[in-house]
Design an enzyme around this catalytic site. Sequence first.
Site, PDB file in Angstrom:
ATOM      1  N   CYS A 117       0.863  -1.187   0.000  1.00 22.08           N
ATOM      2  CA  CYS A 117       0.000   0.000   0.000  1.00 22.08           C
ATOM      3  C   CYS A 117       0.893   1.229   0.000  1.00 22.08           C
ATOM      4  CB  CYS A 117      -0.901   0.009   1.233  1.00 22.08           C
ATOM      5  SG  CYS A 117      -2.039   1.415   1.262  1.00 22.08           S
ATOM      6  N   CYS A 343      -6.769  -6.810  11.775  1.00 19.34           N
ATOM      7  CA  CYS A 343      -6.689  -5.560  11.005  1.00 19.34           C
ATOM      8  C   CYS A 343      -5.308  -4.954  11.103  1.00 19.34           C
ATOM      9  CB  CYS A 343      -7.660  -4.528  11.566  1.00 19.34           C
ATOM     10  SG  CYS A 343      -9.336  -5.063  11.511  1.00 19.34           S
TER      11      CYS A 343
HETATM   12  N1  SAH Z   1      -6.672   0.711   3.059  1.00 29.02           N
HETATM   13  C1  SAH Z   1      -7.991   0.575   3.549  1.00 29.02           C
HETATM   14  C2  SAH Z   1      -8.400  -0.856   3.805  1.00 29.02           C
HETATM   15  C3  SAH Z   1      -7.386  -1.778   4.397  1.00 29.02           C
HETATM   16  S1  SAH Z   1      -6.949  -1.514   6.063  1.00 29.02           S
HETATM   17  C4  SAH Z   1      -8.177   1.408   4.791  1.00 29.02           C
HETATM   18  O1  SAH Z   1      -7.212   1.925   5.311  1.00 29.02           O
HETATM   19  O2  SAH Z   1      -9.313   1.568   5.192  1.00 29.02           O
HETATM   20  C5  SAH Z   1      -8.365  -2.157   6.983  1.00 29.02           C
HETATM   21  C6  SAH Z   1      -8.588  -1.478   8.322  1.00 29.02           C
HETATM   22  O3  SAH Z   1      -7.580  -1.846   9.288  1.00 29.02           O
HETATM   23  C7  SAH Z   1      -8.549   0.042   8.261  1.00 29.02           C
HETATM   24  O4  SAH Z   1      -9.598   0.587   9.004  1.00 29.02           O
HETATM   25  C8  SAH Z   1      -7.235   0.362   8.937  1.00 29.02           C
HETATM   26  O5  SAH Z   1      -7.181   1.672   9.420  1.00 29.02           O
HETATM   27  C9  SAH Z   1      -7.203  -0.684  10.001  1.00 29.02           C
HETATM   28  N2  SAH Z   1      -5.901  -0.894  10.620  1.00 29.02           N
HETATM   29  C10 SAH Z   1      -4.683  -0.739  10.067  1.00 29.02           C
HETATM   30  N3  SAH Z   1      -3.714  -1.041  10.961  1.00 29.02           N
HETATM   31  C11 SAH Z   1      -4.352  -1.392  12.101  1.00 29.02           C
HETATM   32  C12 SAH Z   1      -3.905  -1.818  13.383  1.00 29.02           C
HETATM   33  N4  SAH Z   1      -2.603  -1.960  13.647  1.00 29.02           N
HETATM   34  N5  SAH Z   1      -4.832  -2.120  14.303  1.00 29.02           N
HETATM   35  C13 SAH Z   1      -6.160  -2.000  14.026  1.00 29.02           C
HETATM   36  N6  SAH Z   1      -6.637  -1.608  12.851  1.00 29.02           N
HETATM   37  C14 SAH Z   1      -5.743  -1.292  11.892  1.00 29.02           C
HETATM   38 FE1  SF4 Z   2      -2.845   1.361   3.429  1.00 31.57          FE
HETATM   39 FE2  SF4 Z   2      -2.784   0.273   5.853  1.00 31.57          FE
HETATM   40 FE3  SF4 Z   2      -3.281   2.874   5.568  1.00 31.57          FE
HETATM   41 FE4  SF4 Z   2      -5.137   1.078   4.802  1.00 31.57          FE
HETATM   42  S1  SF4 Z   2      -4.399   1.460   6.899  1.00 31.57           S
HETATM   43  S2  SF4 Z   2      -4.453   2.908   3.673  1.00 31.57           S
HETATM   44  S3  SF4 Z   2      -3.785  -0.561   4.070  1.00 31.57           S
HETATM   45  S4  SF4 Z   2      -1.367   1.858   5.038  1.00 31.57           S
END
Ligand code: SAH
Ligand code: SF4
Length: 354
Positions: A117, A343
């Site tokens: 990403c 997530c």
């Molecule tokens: N790029 C998109 C979808 C993929 S990430 C987005 O950012 O929405 C899916 C979800 O996981 C998003 O809500 C993101 O903010 C969350 N996420 C990312 N890292 C995380 C973490 N360490 N703990 C909990 N949620 C997290």
């Molecule tokens: Fe990309 Fe992770 Fe941010 Fe979603 S939360 S936009 S997957 S870097």
Amino acid sequence: MTTRIDLRGMLPAELEELAAGLGEKPYRGRQIFHWLHARRAREIEAMSDLPRAFRARLAARAELPAVQVLDRQVAADGQTRKLLLALADGQSIECVLMIYAGERRRRTVCLSSQVGCAMGCSFCATGQGGLQRNLTTGEIILQALALATELEEQESGGCITNIVFMGMGEPLHNYAAVLKAVRIFEDPTGWGVSHRRITISTCGIVPGIERLAGEKPPLELAVSLHAVTNELRTRLMPVNRRYPLERLIPACRRYAEGTGRRVTFEYALMAGINDRREDARGLAGLLGGMLAFVNVIPLNPVAGSRLRGVTPPAARRFVAWLQEAGLEAAIRESRGADIAAACGQLRYAPREVL
Ligand code: SAH
Ligand code: SF4
């Protein structure tokens, strides 16, 4: 890489055209679609009601990339599975199956939209490796196929009921391929998953949200918010510089009003960062009056980040503050943390496999 077309990424109308171009009646295209998505054929040869000579012509023009599972991890609960899949060019992606018992018997797959990403959110493992490339529609479908096979192993006859684009990548940065996959998933002669059960999660790409608002039928939109001030949000999510809250929130409001669908806001609670009462009030201020739901999720640990999640009582307290302020909110159960399937824990495979 081969230049033959990937049949799995084609809409019924495109398959009809392909069949006609190969000298067959267009309905053969519909048959292929059914074989691919309802019967989950893995080889052209298996499509036994197509004439043999047509199958040979088809195989010369098109292909069905193999499902290659490099690694499979099953969480202690037995209901969450993560797969690492190899792609034709040697890249790899992760995707997750979550089985929920209970009345609604949801079988949810969490799919990736990109290899890596580009968004670089500081709390997310996927973001740390940068972007390698977009996935094709066929590669998105491939994940569902691999996970459907896992599901079948676990419970014979089990069907995928929900699809969330919450794996690796930013789906609205790969709009065309993702939406085409969605249309294939929705088709009642294919996967037959309702548009009401397909969620696109975005870090807040405003033009993408506006475009998505025009799609019919409308999909479920989830927006990763995580902060209520531009100052903090920009620190956590660099995308906020480009699309700050004063642009993002009105776009979400328009989505809710235009589609009649509730927008979900994802809010990862980080200890000492965004978990104060003031933050809860700020959320109510931003989202008040909107058809909205807040999914609160204690941040999952990510190697290389100093950010920490909160305890379950702290998460419950935060949700109570939101509810007192008139918002609809709940803690989202986070699945598969023990296999780094939760997530934000999926990553561009820098680890040893096989
Ligand atoms: N790029 C998109 C979808 C993929 S990430 C987005 O950012 O929405 C899916 C979800 O996981 C998003 O809500 C993101 O903010 C969350 N996420 C990312 N890292 C995380 C973490 N360490 N703990 C909990 N949620 C997290
Ligand atoms: Fe990309 Fe992770 Fe941010 Fe979603 S939360 S936009 S997957 S870097």
